[in-house]
Design an enzyme around this catalytic site. Structure first.
Site, PDB file in Angstrom:
ATOM      1  N   GLU A 236      -4.839 -12.856 -35.194  1.00 30.28           N
ATOM      2  CA  GLU A 236      -6.011 -12.103 -34.724  1.00 30.28           C
ATOM      3  C   GLU A 236      -6.107 -12.151 -33.200  1.00 30.28           C
ATOM      4  O   GLU A 236      -7.127 -12.559 -32.620  1.00 30.28           O
ATOM      5  CB  GLU A 236      -7.305 -12.606 -35.400  1.00 30.28           C
ATOM      6  CG  GLU A 236      -7.257 -12.419 -36.909  1.00 30.28           C
ATOM      7  CD  GLU A 236      -8.586 -12.538 -37.631  1.00 30.28           C
ATOM      8  OE1 GLU A 236      -9.564 -13.019 -37.037  1.00 30.28           O
ATOM      9  OE2 GLU A 236      -8.641 -12.148 -38.825  1.00 30.28           O
TER      10      GLU A 236
ATOM     11  N   GLU B 274      -4.452 -11.766 -44.742  1.00 29.30           N
ATOM     12  CA  GLU B 274      -5.810 -12.250 -45.034  1.00 29.30           C
ATOM     13  C   GLU B 274      -6.553 -11.125 -45.739  1.00 29.30           C
ATOM     14  O   GLU B 274      -6.674 -10.022 -45.193  1.00 29.30           O
ATOM     15  CB  GLU B 274      -6.543 -12.676 -43.758  1.00 29.30           C
ATOM     16  CG  GLU B 274      -5.908 -13.894 -43.100  1.00 29.30           C
ATOM     17  CD  GLU B 274      -6.730 -14.499 -41.983  1.00 29.30           C
ATOM     18  OE1 GLU B 274      -7.963 -14.309 -41.960  1.00 29.30           O
ATOM     19  OE2 GLU B 274      -6.121 -15.161 -41.115  1.00 29.30           O
TER      20      GLU B 274
HETATM   21  O1  AHR Z   1     -10.001 -16.907 -43.227  1.00 29.78           O
HETATM   22  C1  AHR Z   1     -11.009 -17.249 -42.316  1.00 29.78           C
HETATM   23  C2  AHR Z   1     -10.776 -16.639 -40.936  1.00 29.78           C
HETATM   24  O2  AHR Z   1     -10.880 -15.257 -41.001  1.00 29.78           O
HETATM   25  C3  AHR Z   1      -9.424 -16.870 -40.330  1.00 29.78           C
HETATM   26  O3  AHR Z   1      -9.321 -18.089 -39.683  1.00 29.78           O
HETATM   27  C4  AHR Z   1      -9.308 -15.763 -39.335  1.00 29.78           C
HETATM   28  O4  AHR Z   1      -7.987 -15.371 -39.110  1.00 29.78           O
HETATM   29  C5  AHR Z   1     -10.166 -14.663 -39.930  1.00 29.78           C
HETATM   30  O5  AHR Z   1     -11.060 -14.147 -39.009  1.00 29.78           O
END
Ligand code: AHR
Length: 556
Positions: free
Chosen positions: A212, A337
């Site tokens: 990110e 994710e």
């Molecule tokens: O999964 C929780 C968080 O969500 C992670 O650390 C991040 O990459 C995303 O914003």
């Protein structure tokens, strides 16, 4: 019942059939069934139209130093009275084995860009305690060796996310050297690894270059991050006999196509193996990471699933954006994710940041998501649920000696027969459901950037089909019925083949809020699906309200 115009248009666009001028039949579905009494939907499968091989890696996992994920969830310590294998919770290992987890991502997430791998090697007692990204103390008892042992015990591949925000490239390539350099060659980092207990290289092939980077990974622009990516990857150590490196570049936040497009240009001809793409479905229609995991209305149920189904546009939009600079698609999507993210209220423990319960609604979201991944099997290299235990869209909940799987776990298991198979065109024709909350503008925060407008309608029945790699006469069909109070009876037909036999499992509960907890770990579990007999090569099957079904069809 025919396809609604939007579904038909999207499907045709997705397959290129619109250009080829292929016409779908109107009433009765693609394969021309007549509308029969008592049939609500048609599922038409076309084995002659393959989409691609379903990468088993789309069923992968993610754990981060966050809340109760690592400490308590995965790591209980060697001296613990909780059943463990070298300090790793045995129930975690067993459950990951039960879903044949292909890949496990670690150490983050946002945590990765503050993590110094040097802190997590060497004798446990000498490792420094640090304050991690989530303002949480990290004893560093769980480091690189413990993570590799976890992967080995599960039988999965490790996927490491490197720190790009706060460490220089040297720490990245030396971590790679520490993991992958053969021992006995005099290499100092390989010798250090051996001295720390692991002579054999870990042979890590999957490496994320930051996480990110548009946010917690450095608040960078795509151009700035592309420069970092080029610098971090200009030289990387590779060893004879080692696995080829699969580099994952940091992709967009949700549907931020601008990021993907500009990143592609600024990579100047670099084509990484994967584009990391994150898309979360907020538990609330208006605010990100809000909403109650357990208490929700019917309208909120439909709205969450409609927003979850945006995943399809995330895939097609970024695939299109990549094409601008990578027309032959050397880079594929790594959705590392995903999941439904709720607000506080159902956490296992006050200190477990981002811990939440999972209900049947989350099982349905999982099925919808996997079916979308499979419909786009040609584009998907990997996907990692966030996160495997004690977190957002978890398969497991654990606290001290208490443990349960969630409904999400069961969906992972029910979809296993798809892995490695060939995804084929499967057309669902069913009346859509009106999403009454779709007038609300898209949720703010993470995963909201981009062009996604609220979806007025949700598919009344959706799913995907694949042909087994080992037996071309076996087909897996998975189906989600999102209706809360309507059984959907569908006629299933296969172009050019007959259905000779069928078996299957179904996950369905009378109450969509149903979930497992420590006192009731089996409250939600799949059962054998009640089957009809195929007639004239077609099968009529009733999908219970609010259900996920996995059918194995024997073709003749
Ligand atoms: O999964 C929780 C968080 O969500 C992670 O650390 C991040 O990459 C995303 O914003």
């Amino acid at each position: 019942m025919g396809l609604n115009k939007t579904t038909r248009r999207r499907f045709l666009q997705g397959t290129g059939l619109a250009a080829a001028g292929v016409a779908l039949r109107g009433a009765g579905g693609l394969l021309g069934q007549t509308a029969s009494k008592g049939v609500d939907a048609h599922i038409d499968i076309v084995p002659g139209e393959p989409i691609g091989t379903i990468a088993p890696e789309i069923y992968s996992h993610f754990i981060e130093h966050l809340g109760g994920v690592i400490y308590d969830g995965v790591w209980v310590g060697e001296g613990s009275k909780i059943a463990n294998v070298n300090g790793i919770r045995k129930a975690f290992i067993d459950t990951m084995k039960a879903v044949q987890a292909p890949v496990l991502r670690w150490p983050g997430g946002c945590f990765a860009d503050s993590y110094d791998w040097h802190d997590g090697i060497g004798p446990g007692a000498k490792r420094p305690q640090r304050t991690g990204f989530w303002s949480q103390e990290d004893t560093n008892k769980y480091g690189t060796h413990e993570f590799m042992q976890t992967c080995k015990a599960i039988g999965c591949e490790p996927y490491l996310a490197a720190n790009v925000r706060s460490l220089p490239p040297k720490d990245f390539y030396q971590w790679m050297e520490y993991c992958n350099a053969p021992a006995g060659t005099g290499n100092a980092l390989a010798d250090l690894r051996a001295a720390n207990g692991d002579k054999e290289p870990f042979n890590v092939q999957y490496w994320g270059v930051g996480n990110e980077s548009w946010g917690c990974g450095g608040n960078q622009t795509p151009e700035e991050y592309a420069g970092e990516y080029r610098r971090f990857t200009a030289y990387l150590p590779q060893y004879e006999g080692g696995k080829p490196l699969h580099l994952v570049v940091c992709g967009p936040n949700g549907d931020d196509v601008h990021w993907t497009s500009e990143l592609g240009k600024a990579l100047h001809g670099n084509h990484p193996w994967g584009l990391s793409t994150h898309y979360y479905t907020s538990g609330d229609a208006k605010k990100f990471a809000e909403g109650d995991a357990l208490k929700f209305t019917d309208a909120e149920h439909y709205d969450l699933l409609a927003r979850g189904a945006h995943m399809e546009r995330i895939i097609t939009d970024h695939w299109g954006a990549l094409e601008e600079t990578d027309p032959t698609h050397k880079t594929r999507l790594v959705i590392d994710e995903w999941g439904a993210w709720y607000g506080k209220g159902t956490q296992l423990n006050a200190h477990y940041n981002l811990s939440q319960q999972s209900t049947m609604r989350d099982a349905l979201l999982s099925g919808i998501t996997f079916d979308i991944f499979q419909k786009h099997a040609d584009k998907m290299a990997m996907a990692n649920v966030a996160q495997s235990i004690n977190c957002i869209h978890s398969l497991m909940l654990a606290q001290e000696d208490k443990f349960t799987v969630t409904p999400v776990f069961h969906v992972f298991q029910m979809y296993m027969p798809h892995r490695g198979g060939t995804a084929v065109r499967a057309e669902f024709s069913a009346e859509t459901i009106v999403n009454t909350l779709a007038t609300v503008s898209p949720v703010g925060g993470n995963s909201a950037v981009g062009s996604i407008a609220p979806d007025q309608r949700l598919a009344g029945l959706s799913g995907s089909a694949s042909i087994s790699a080992s037996n071309p006469k076996t087909m897996t069909l998975t189906v989600v019925n999102p209706h809360l109070d309507r059984v959907m009876t569908a006629e299933i037909a296969i172009a050019g083949a007959s259905i000779a036999g069928v078996s299957g499992t179904v996950l369905a509960e009378a109450d969509i809020h149903a979930h497992n907890d420590f006192a009731h770990p089996d409250a939600v579990k799949p059962r054998a699906a009640a089957m009809g007999t195929p007639v004239a090569g077609r099968l009529t099957h009733s999908f219970p309200a609010a259900s996920v079904t996995s059918l194995q069809l024997r073709l003749a």
